[in-house]
Design a protein around this motif. Structure first.
Motif: not given
Length: 204
Positions: A41-51, A82-85, A178-180
């Motif tokens: 449940e790690t990630d970088f995101w701010r607000r848009t669409s997902y809230g 959403f795995d990412q690097a 790894a958001p999921t």
């Protein structure tokens, strides 16, 4: 026509960076690679669409001044949504850009998220990149951040041109999220810095 880029001349030792949110595990391998395990449940995101606001991904960061470029290389071996690097360029928690490869809806996607209080996201499928070494390059010149990427020794692809205040102090370096799920491990194979790109487009 391929744009001619000057490769960053200075390899950065992993010890040059400071962790923004330490990972579950980070250890240097026998060939000098850095093996990083991202927390669940790690990630970088701010607000848009997902809230929501997520700002807890592991990133190893060093200064990126105006006039500099930075490259991060890693092996693309992801499987879960959403795995990412890639590379994170950060001014503060509300101003940052992340660029790299992310699994979205079952496909590997090359893309970037540019954030100024609200995030925006763009992606392009790269199904043939699986299992290969990917390099993401960020170049800071004037009021702009140019993001490019390639797989192996292929031609560079322009990913994003984003505004960045030339007066802002920014740091940048490898990140993974790894958001999921738990257990995402990323092998980073290189980290380099050098002069910024001299042009946005090929000449001629």
């Amino acid at each position: 026509m391929e744009i001619d880029l000057v490769p960053p001349s200075e390899p950065l030792d992993w010890a040059r960076g400071a962790w923004l949110h330490p990972p579950v595990r980070a250890e240097e391998g026998p060939a000098g690679e850095l093996v990083v395990e991202a927390g669940a449940e790690t990630d970088f995101w701010r607000r848009t669409s997902y809230g929501f606001v997520h700002d807890n991904g592991p990133a190893l960061l060093a200064p990126l001044p105006v006039g500099a470029a930075m490259e991060v290389s890693f092996i693309l071996d992801f499987s879960a949504q959403f795995d990412q690097a890639g590379v994170l360029v950060r001014v503060d928690e509300g101003t940052w850009v992340k660029a790299g490869v992310e699994v979205s809806d079952g496909e590997s996607q090359l893309g970037a998220v540019a954030t100024r209080e609200f995030s925006d996201w763009s992606v392009s499928p790269v199904p043939g990149w699986a299992g290969q070494e990917v390099t993401v390059r960020v170049s800071r010149a004037g009021d702009a951040l140019t993001v490019r990427a390639r797989v192996a020794d292929a031609a560079w692809r322009l990913v994003r041109l984003a505004p960045m205040d030339p007066a802002a102090e920014a740091v940048a370096g490898p990140f993974c999220c790894a958001p999921t799920r738990a257990g995402l491990t990323v092998v980073f194979t290189g980290w380099r810095q050098g002069p910024a790109d001299t042009a946005l487009h090929p000449e001629g």
